[in-house]
Design a protein around this motif. Sequence first.
Motif, PDB file in Angstrom:
ATOM      1  N   UNK A  32      25.827  -9.817  12.087  1.00  0.00           N
ATOM      2  CA  UNK A  32      25.975 -11.229  12.452  1.00  0.00           C
ATOM      3  C   UNK A  32      25.537 -12.131  11.298  1.00  0.00           C
ATOM      4  N   UNK A  33      24.471 -11.754  10.606  1.00  0.00           N
ATOM      5  CA  UNK A  33      24.009 -12.532   9.441  1.00  0.00           C
ATOM      6  C   UNK A  33      25.094 -12.582   8.365  1.00  0.00           C
ATOM      7  N   UNK A  34      25.736 -11.429   8.097  1.00  0.00           N
ATOM      8  CA  UNK A  34      26.779 -11.382   7.074  1.00  0.00           C
ATOM      9  C   UNK A  34      27.986 -12.222   7.476  1.00  0.00           C
ATOM     10  N   UNK A  35      28.369 -12.139   8.744  1.00  0.00           N
ATOM     11  CA  UNK A  35      29.504 -12.926   9.236  1.00  0.00           C
ATOM     12  C   UNK A  35      29.192 -14.415   9.130  1.00  0.00           C
ATOM     13  N   UNK A  36      28.006 -14.803   9.579  1.00  0.00           N
ATOM     14  CA  UNK A  36      27.637 -16.228   9.521  1.00  0.00           C
ATOM     15  C   UNK A  36      27.636 -16.733   8.080  1.00  0.00           C
ATOM     16  N   UNK A  37      27.035 -15.961   7.192  1.00  0.00           N
ATOM     17  CA  UNK A  37      26.963 -16.384   5.789  1.00  0.00           C
ATOM     18  C   UNK A  37      28.353 -16.550   5.189  1.00  0.00           C
ATOM     19  N   UNK A  38      29.254 -15.602   5.480  1.00  0.00           N
ATOM     20  CA  UNK A  38      30.609 -15.676   4.936  1.00  0.00           C
ATOM     21  C   UNK A  38      31.357 -16.896   5.468  1.00  0.00           C
ATOM     22  N   UNK A  39      31.188 -17.187   6.747  1.00  0.00           N
ATOM     23  CA  UNK A  39      31.917 -18.302   7.345  1.00  0.00           C
ATOM     24  C   UNK A  39      31.349 -19.652   6.925  1.00  0.00           C
ATOM     25  N   UNK A  40      30.045 -19.730   6.746  1.00  0.00           N
ATOM     26  CA  UNK A  40      29.443 -21.005   6.329  1.00  0.00           C
ATOM     27  C   UNK A  40      29.866 -21.370   4.909  1.00  0.00           C
ATOM     28  N   UNK A  41      30.350 -20.411   4.159  1.00  0.00           N
ATOM     29  CA  UNK A  41      30.842 -20.709   2.822  1.00  0.00           C
ATOM     30  C   UNK A  41      32.259 -21.248   2.795  1.00  0.00           C
ATOM     31  N   UNK A  42      32.878 -21.436   3.979  1.00  0.00           N
ATOM     32  CA  UNK A  42      34.257 -21.928   4.050  1.00  0.00           C
ATOM     33  C   UNK A  42      34.236 -23.386   4.500  1.00  0.00           C
ATOM     34  N   UNK A  43      34.585 -24.329   3.644  1.00  0.00           N
ATOM     35  CA  UNK A  43      34.419 -25.749   3.954  1.00  0.00           C
ATOM     36  C   UNK A  43      35.320 -26.255   5.079  1.00  0.00           C
ATOM     37  N   UNK A  44      36.380 -25.534   5.410  1.00  0.00           N
ATOM     38  CA  UNK A  44      37.290 -26.017   6.447  1.00  0.00           C
ATOM     39  C   UNK A  44      36.847 -25.611   7.847  1.00  0.00           C
ATOM     40  N   UNK A  45      35.693 -24.933   7.964  1.00  0.00           N
ATOM     41  CA  UNK A  45      35.219 -24.464   9.263  1.00  0.00           C
ATOM     42  C   UNK A  45      33.867 -25.078   9.601  1.00  0.00           C
ATOM     43  N   UNK A  46      33.691 -25.412  10.883  1.00  0.00           N
ATOM     44  CA  UNK A  46      32.378 -25.780  11.420  1.00  0.00           C
ATOM     45  C   UNK A  46      31.815 -24.551  12.109  1.00  0.00           C
ATOM     46  N   UNK A  47      30.591 -24.183  11.787  1.00  0.00           N
ATOM     47  CA  UNK A  47      30.028 -22.901  12.227  1.00  0.00           C
ATOM     48  C   UNK A  47      28.789 -23.135  13.085  1.00  0.00           C
ATOM     49  N   UNK A  48      28.725 -22.420  14.211  1.00  0.00           N
ATOM     50  CA  UNK A  48      27.557 -22.444  15.094  1.00  0.00           C
ATOM     51  C   UNK A  48      27.135 -21.008  15.373  1.00  0.00           C
ATOM     52  N   UNK A  49      25.874 -20.857  15.762  1.00  0.00           N
ATOM     53  CA  UNK A  49      25.375 -19.519  16.089  1.00  0.00           C
ATOM     54  C   UNK A  49      24.444 -19.590  17.285  1.00  0.00           C
ATOM     55  N   UNK A  50      24.552 -18.588  18.154  1.00  0.00           N
ATOM     56  CA  UNK A  50      23.634 -18.422  19.278  1.00  0.00           C
ATOM     57  C   UNK A  50      23.254 -16.955  19.337  1.00  0.00           C
ATOM     58  N   UNK A  51      21.988 -16.645  19.086  1.00  0.00           N
ATOM     59  CA  UNK A  51      21.594 -15.246  19.020  1.00  0.00           C
ATOM     60  C   UNK A  51      22.379 -14.544  17.934  1.00  0.00           C
ATOM     61  N   UNK A  52      23.050 -13.458  18.285  1.00  0.00           N
ATOM     62  CA  UNK A  52      23.879 -12.746  17.322  1.00  0.00           C
ATOM     63  C   UNK A  52      25.365 -12.983  17.567  1.00  0.00           C
ATOM     64  N   UNK A  53      25.691 -14.132  18.128  1.00  0.00           N
ATOM     65  CA  UNK A  53      27.082 -14.573  18.274  1.00  0.00           C
ATOM     66  C   UNK A  53      27.333 -15.730  17.317  1.00  0.00           C
ATOM     67  N   UNK A  54      28.466 -15.679  16.625  1.00  0.00           N
ATOM     68  CA  UNK A  54      28.828 -16.699  15.642  1.00  0.00           C
ATOM     69  C   UNK A  54      30.189 -17.281  16.032  1.00  0.00           C
ATOM     70  N   UNK A  55      30.289 -18.605  16.017  1.00  0.00           N
ATOM     71  CA  UNK A  55      31.527 -19.297  16.382  1.00  0.00           C
ATOM     72  C   UNK A  55      31.894 -20.251  15.249  1.00  0.00           C
ATOM     73  N   UNK A  56      33.141 -20.186  14.795  1.00  0.00           N
ATOM     74  CA  UNK A  56      33.630 -21.066  13.724  1.00  0.00           C
ATOM     75  C   UNK A  56      34.898 -21.761  14.194  1.00  0.00           C
ATOM     76  N   UNK A  57      35.035 -23.046  13.886  1.00  0.00           N
ATOM     77  CA  UNK A  57      36.165 -23.827  14.381  1.00  0.00           C
ATOM     78  C   UNK A  57      36.766 -24.720  13.307  1.00  0.00           C
ATOM     79  N   UNK A  58      38.091 -24.823  13.334  1.00  0.00           N
ATOM     80  CA  UNK A  58      38.763 -25.859  12.555  1.00  0.00           C
ATOM     81  C   UNK A  58      38.766 -27.144  13.372  1.00  0.00           C
ATOM     82  N   UNK A  59      38.869 -28.275  12.677  1.00  0.00           N
ATOM     83  CA  UNK A  59      38.900 -29.572  13.357  1.00  0.00           C
ATOM     84  C   UNK A  59      39.982 -30.414  12.704  1.00  0.00           C
ATOM     85  N   UNK A  60      41.222 -30.006  12.955  1.00  0.00           N
ATOM     86  CA  UNK A  60      42.365 -30.629  12.295  1.00  0.00           C
ATOM     87  C   UNK A  60      43.106 -31.608  13.199  1.00  0.00           C
TER      88      UNK A  60
END
Length: 355
Positions: A32-60
């Motif tokens: 989960x740490x690796x997934x979160x880190x990889x996604x937070x490096x993508x500027x087109x995504x908003x990233x949230x985390x709860x426990x070991x769940x990671x959610x990323x969203x576009x806002x277009x």
Amino acid sequence: MPHELDLSQDAARLTAQLVDVPSVSQQEKALADLVEEALRGLPHLAVDRDGDAVVARTRLGRAERVVLAGHIDTVPIADNLPSRLDGNGLLWGCGTSDMKAGVAVQLRLAATLTAPNRDLTYVFYDAEEIAAEFNGLKRLVERHPEWLAGDFAVLMEPTDGKVEGGCQGTLRIRVETTGRRAHSARSWLGDNAIHKAAPILDRLAAYEPRRVVIDGLEYREGLNAVLVEGGHAGNVIPDSCAVTVNFRFAPDRSEAEALAHAEEVFDDFTVVLTDSAPGALPGLAHPAAAAFVRAIGTEPAPKDAWTDVARFTALGVPAVNYGPGDPKLAHAREEHVAVAAVLEAEERLRGWLTG
């Protein structure tokens, strides 16, 4: 273990990288740490985390939002790590089919689709392979339902590249018998509860499961003993016995209807409900689902299992199962996935989300 995920590599190589990070249920933090880190490096995504769940969203501001969801946990490792690629294009290892190949496809799309034709939500969650009370998607539904909002959802469970509609419901009951305890040398003084369980097994052996067609898909039910408990010692007549029965029911039955049917089968026994989850109707007539089926280009099939599409259905989000990997290989020591299947899944989803 890698220090970071390389989302620039193709989905098959990324699958191998994910597989080589052990993530048995409730031990997913490193992945989960690796997934979160990889996604937070993508500027087109908003990233949230709860426990070991990671959610990323576009806002277009697109007219439609699609949720792509997959669990990052696996069953316990069975001497099948690290991953290995053989000469036949098969990637072997724990979680290859169920479902790190699907997660790799999600991550590739998250990294590369900066202007999709629909807004996208990527959900990576924990603890799917164990009891429902620990399920990360269940936790997100309870704590952050707004993170899961969408018009349509695809659960990236292995389906061998087919679209599988809906899912079975499941419940477990204990069918109990009682007797009288005694010394086995004087068995006539007792009443053997294990012997009294024989009619339970007879009914299960004679049971003819129902088949039902819903939206053109045939769902097969099953009523089976999965555990027998009884006995105290090698010289004691047992005074209690319980047969745990799992009922996999078609999604046209509610949980209450399924329980009523099970109680009818065992009408003269004590029946205790221990676990239950609803099924999900296929919903393939929904415009978004129909468009997805056309885009994937395969004949839809029923889901012969319970999956988290039921959670999306309960939220009012139509959902289907689709992912690379053979579901019959899930949890097996010889679990593997074809490289070609992983690449094809990425290509088909990319075409749907950009065409």
